[in-house]
Design a protein around this motif. Structure first.
Motif, mmCIF file in Angstrom:
data_model
loop_
_atom_site.group_PDB
_atom_site.id
_atom_site.type_symbol
_atom_site.label_atom_id
_atom_site.label_comp_id
_atom_site.label_asym_id
_atom_site.label_seq_id
_atom_site.Cartn_x
_atom_site.Cartn_y
_atom_site.Cartn_z
ATOM 1 N N LEU A 27 0.843 -1.190 0.000
ATOM 2 C CA LEU A 27 0.000 0.000 0.000
ATOM 3 C C LEU A 27 0.877 1.238 0.000
ATOM 4 N N MET A 28 0.603 2.136 -0.924
ATOM 5 C CA MET A 28 1.346 3.387 -1.053
ATOM 6 C C MET A 28 0.445 4.523 -0.580
ATOM 7 N N PRO A 29 1.008 5.562 0.037
ATOM 8 C CA PRO A 29 0.186 6.698 0.473
ATOM 9 C C PRO A 29 -0.579 7.298 -0.707
ATOM 10 N N GLY A 30 -1.818 7.624 -0.474
ATOM 11 C CA GLY A 30 -2.636 8.227 -1.512
ATOM 12 C C GLY A 30 -2.254 9.676 -1.769
ATOM 13 N N ALA A 31 -2.483 10.125 -2.970
ATOM 14 C CA ALA A 31 -2.177 11.505 -3.341
ATOM 15 C C ALA A 31 -3.048 12.463 -2.526
ATOM 16 N N GLY A 32 -2.433 13.520 -2.017
ATOM 17 C CA GLY A 32 -3.183 14.535 -1.279
ATOM 18 C C GLY A 32 -3.807 14.024 0.005
ATOM 19 N N GLY A 34 -5.277 11.151 0.427
ATOM 20 C CA GLY A 34 -6.425 10.293 0.146
ATOM 21 C C GLY A 34 -6.186 8.848 0.550
ATOM 22 N N ALA A 35 -7.090 7.998 0.149
ATOM 23 C CA ALA A 35 -7.001 6.574 0.469
ATOM 24 C C ALA A 35 -5.729 5.966 -0.129
ATOM 25 N N PRO A 36 -5.146 4.960 0.551
ATOM 26 C CA PRO A 36 -3.951 4.312 0.022
ATOM 27 C C PRO A 36 -4.218 3.665 -1.337
ATOM 28 N N GLU A 37 -3.178 3.595 -2.135
ATOM 29 C CA GLU A 37 -3.259 2.970 -3.451
ATOM 30 C C GLU A 37 -2.372 1.731 -3.464
ATOM 31 N N LEU A 38 -2.712 0.763 -4.321
ATOM 32 C CA LEU A 38 -1.893 -0.439 -4.441
ATOM 33 C C LEU A 38 -0.627 -0.132 -5.214
ATOM 34 N N GLY A 39 0.487 -0.582 -4.680
ATOM 35 C CA GLY A 39 1.774 -0.390 -5.334
ATOM 36 C C GLY A 39 2.304 -1.701 -5.875
ATOM 37 N N GLU A 40 3.619 -1.879 -5.806
ATOM 38 C CA GLU A 40 4.263 -3.087 -6.297
ATOM 39 C C GLU A 40 3.816 -4.309 -5.503
ATOM 40 N N ILE A 41 4.054 -5.486 -6.063
ATOM 41 C CA ILE A 41 3.756 -6.739 -5.383
ATOM 42 C C ILE A 41 4.989 -7.188 -4.616
#
Length: 56
Positions: A27-32, A34-41
């Motif tokens: 999980l990567m920090p969301g922009a601004g 926001g909710a976390p985004e999926l990153g690398e596996i």
């Protein structure tokens, strides 16, 4: 089977596992803020001592 992951971005996480190798999205920090985004596996596998460790 419950395992504790060692090393990598999921260090210390306890999860129920039924597949080898185990693949989890980071999980990567969301922009601004926001909710976390999926990153690398991240991939984990048991070592010779049976410890689940970050493989790559």
């Amino acid at each position: 089977m419950l395992v504790t992951l060692h090393g990598g971005p999921h260090d210390g996480r306890i999860i129920d596992v039924d597949a080898v190798p185990l693949r989890l999205p980071v999980l990567m920090p969301g922009a601004g803020g926001g909710a976390p985004e999926l990153g690398e596996i991240a991939e984990y596998a048991p070592d010779d001592d049976g410890m689940w460790r970050y493989a790559h």
